[in-house]
Design a protein around this motif. Sequence first.
Motif, short mmCIF file in Angstrom:
data_model
loop_
_atom_site.label_atom_id
_atom_site.label_comp_id
_atom_site.label_asym_id
_atom_site.label_seq_id
_atom_site.Cartn_x
_atom_site.Cartn_y
_atom_site.Cartn_z
N SER A 98 0.82 -1.22 0.00
CA SER A 98 0.00 0.00 0.00
C SER A 98 0.85 1.26 0.00
CB SER A 98 -0.92 0.00 1.23
OG SER A 98 -0.16 0.10 2.43
N THR A 99 2.16 1.11 -0.18
CA THR A 99 3.07 2.24 0.01
C THR A 99 3.45 2.96 -1.29
OG1 THR A 99 5.02 0.81 -0.14
CG2 THR A 99 4.06 1.13 2.04
N LEU A 100 2.90 2.54 -2.43
CA LEU A 100 3.20 3.23 -3.69
C LEU A 100 2.24 4.41 -3.82
CD1 LEU A 100 3.69 0.07 -5.92
CD2 LEU A 100 5.46 1.52 -4.90
N VAL A 101 2.59 5.50 -3.13
CA VAL A 101 1.68 6.62 -2.95
C VAL A 101 2.29 7.92 -3.47
CG1 VAL A 101 0.25 7.90 -1.30
CG2 VAL A 101 0.85 5.51 -0.84
N VAL A 102 1.49 8.69 -4.19
CA VAL A 102 1.84 10.07 -4.57
C VAL A 102 0.91 10.99 -3.79
CG1 VAL A 102 1.85 11.78 -6.41
CG2 VAL A 102 2.64 9.45 -6.86
N ILE A 152 4.57 11.60 -10.93
CA ILE A 152 3.73 10.49 -11.33
C ILE A 152 4.32 9.70 -12.50
CG2 ILE A 152 1.63 11.60 -10.49
CD1 ILE A 152 0.91 12.20 -13.39
N LYS A 153 5.43 10.19 -13.07
CA LYS A 153 6.08 9.46 -14.15
C LYS A 153 7.48 9.02 -13.72
CE LYS A 153 3.53 11.24 -18.13
NZ LYS A 153 3.62 11.91 -19.45
N TYR A 154 8.49 9.86 -13.89
CA TYR A 154 9.86 9.48 -13.56
C TYR A 154 10.72 10.72 -13.47
CZ TYR A 154 10.43 10.29 -18.55
OH TYR A 154 10.42 10.86 -19.79
N SER A 155 11.85 10.57 -12.83
CA SER A 155 12.87 11.63 -12.79
C SER A 155 14.22 10.94 -13.00
CB SER A 155 12.83 12.39 -11.46
OG SER A 155 12.98 11.50 -10.36
N TRP A 156 15.31 11.71 -12.83
CA TRP A 156 16.64 11.17 -13.15
C TRP A 156 17.60 11.31 -11.98
CZ3 TRP A 156 16.93 8.48 -17.55
CH2 TRP A 156 15.99 8.75 -18.56
N ASN A 157 18.45 10.33 -11.84
CA ASN A 157 19.56 10.39 -10.88
C ASN A 157 20.66 11.23 -11.55
OD1 ASN A 157 22.06 9.84 -9.54
ND2 ASN A 157 21.13 8.03 -8.61
N VAL A 158 20.79 12.48 -11.14
CA VAL A 158 21.67 13.43 -11.83
C VAL A 158 23.11 12.95 -11.87
CG1 VAL A 158 22.53 15.80 -11.85
CG2 VAL A 158 20.14 15.36 -11.25
N SER A 159 23.62 12.43 -10.76
CA SER A 159 25.02 12.00 -10.73
C SER A 159 25.27 10.84 -11.69
CB SER A 159 25.43 11.59 -9.31
OG SER A 159 24.62 10.53 -8.83
N MET A 160 24.32 9.91 -11.79
CA MET A 160 24.48 8.79 -12.72
C MET A 160 24.37 9.26 -14.18
SD MET A 160 22.49 5.58 -10.95
CE MET A 160 22.95 4.49 -12.31
N VAL A 161 23.49 10.24 -14.43
CA VAL A 161 23.35 10.77 -15.78
C VAL A 161 24.65 11.44 -16.22
CG1 VAL A 161 22.19 12.51 -17.19
CG2 VAL A 161 20.85 11.03 -15.68
N ILE A 162 25.26 12.22 -15.31
CA ILE A 162 26.53 12.90 -15.63
C ILE A 162 27.63 11.88 -15.89
CG2 ILE A 162 28.35 14.36 -14.67
CD1 ILE A 162 26.13 15.88 -13.17
N ALA A 163 27.65 10.80 -15.10
CA ALA A 163 28.72 9.80 -15.22
C ALA A 163 28.54 8.88 -16.41
CB ALA A 163 28.80 8.98 -13.94
N PHE A 223 -3.03 7.74 -5.26
CA PHE A 223 -2.83 9.17 -5.46
C PHE A 223 -3.71 9.90 -4.46
CE2 PHE A 223 -1.29 12.19 -8.86
CZ PHE A 223 -1.55 13.34 -8.14
N GLU A 224 -3.09 10.47 -3.43
CA GLU A 224 -3.83 11.15 -2.37
C GLU A 224 -4.09 12.61 -2.74
OE1 GLU A 224 -4.93 10.06 0.89
OE2 GLU A 224 -4.77 8.16 -0.21
N GLU A 225 -5.28 13.09 -2.43
CA GLU A 225 -5.66 14.49 -2.63
C GLU A 225 -5.48 14.91 -4.09
OE1 GLU A 225 -7.10 15.59 -0.17
OE2 GLU A 225 -6.20 14.82 1.66
N LEU A 226 -6.13 14.21 -4.97
CA LEU A 226 -5.96 14.44 -6.41
C LEU A 226 -6.33 15.87 -6.80
CD1 LEU A 226 -5.42 13.39 -9.26
CD2 LEU A 226 -7.75 12.51 -9.31
N THR A 227 -7.38 16.42 -6.21
CA THR A 227 -7.84 17.75 -6.61
C THR A 227 -6.94 18.87 -6.11
OG1 THR A 227 -9.37 17.64 -4.73
CG2 THR A 227 -10.27 17.17 -6.90
N ARG A 228 -5.93 18.55 -5.32
CA ARG A 228 -4.99 19.58 -4.89
C ARG A 228 -3.81 19.72 -5.86
NH1 ARG A 228 -4.67 19.11 1.75
NH2 ARG A 228 -6.91 19.37 2.10
N SER A 229 -3.70 18.81 -6.80
CA SER A 229 -2.62 18.91 -7.80
C SER A 229 -3.11 19.73 -8.99
CB SER A 229 -2.18 17.52 -8.25
OG SER A 229 -3.27 16.79 -8.77
#
Length: 370
Positions: free
Chosen positions: A105-109, A120-131, A156-162
Amino acid sequence: MSDMLRAPAEIKYAEELDWLESIDDGPKPFSWRLSPKMVRLFILGSERADGLDREVSQKWFGDRSFVERSIVTLASDRGLLLIGDPGTGKSWLAELLAAAISRNSTLVVQGTAGTTEDHIKYSWNVSMVIAKGQSRASMIPSPIMTAMEGGVIGRFEELTRSTSDVQDALISILSEKYVSIPELDSDNIVFARPGFSIIATANSRDRGVNDLSSALKRRFNFVRIPVMTNKKSEAEIVRFRTEELLRRHNIELEVPPTLLDVLLQSFADLRAAAGAATSDEERLESALSTAEQIGVLEDAILHSNFFGARALSAETLAGSLVGSLARRSPEDLAILNKYWHGVVEPRSREHGGEWDGFLEGGRQAIATLS
């Protein structure tokens, strides 16, 4: 569990979930760990007619139809949106559903004004991207993407606040069931596995903050959770949570049943007054939900345990109620003062008992805050 301030439902009830899974011979949709009937039983508790070898405790108190509609929705390819006033148990129901279906139950946004599409999609590990450059290894999947890859439930908690941008990004996930990663030349699409779905929550009081578009609404089944008004059911919830609180804190404190009756009646009175009010200035800012009622009781129990006697007093309960509900000054204090003079005082004269201490404790608390 002793190392966790608050264990998620799948850990708190792990032994019970293991047992239910071992006896479950019902059909299971997709990658579900339990069949729909067992999911319902886990959440609403067992009855004698179920013929089980052990009792399964009730964990969410509300209409059975809400739970059944939620389960049926998650067995389809539509998202589930639980909507209602604050404190009506939306998040707890979402957690229990995810725990029973996916054992996670911990996969929460958490939706806020600062939530971005990356969340809600993805981001990047900046140090790994640079290397080493951009690759799947240097990508940080969001909880929703992780749920897609695992074929489990994301929340997805509190959807209307996004913001609308975030809500629009969610439309493609619910519709297409995949996320494109344009930064990569290959292996650049994450497809949702069977079993993936999203449970979102929204407060009805947030209407007008970031209203859902009609396109997003079409991709959710709505289940509206009302404020609990059945006194018997609400009393069961309050007693259940009180016993849980005492066990968690290892507190040996007497909570007289008559005081619980006073608390329940007070909230019923204040809700009736709010319903009859003609303007917001005449209503308490509090939603007067069951959750807030439990919060008042928890505050009073802890205060009594640390600073009072070994039994909860009416004076302490009244002080906790006033302190918890008087959020606006002077509006809320004026409403509570009117209630104490117009309702609690006559009830004290007529019934006496715990109402006498409740009257005095409330007077003192209001005077202190005024």
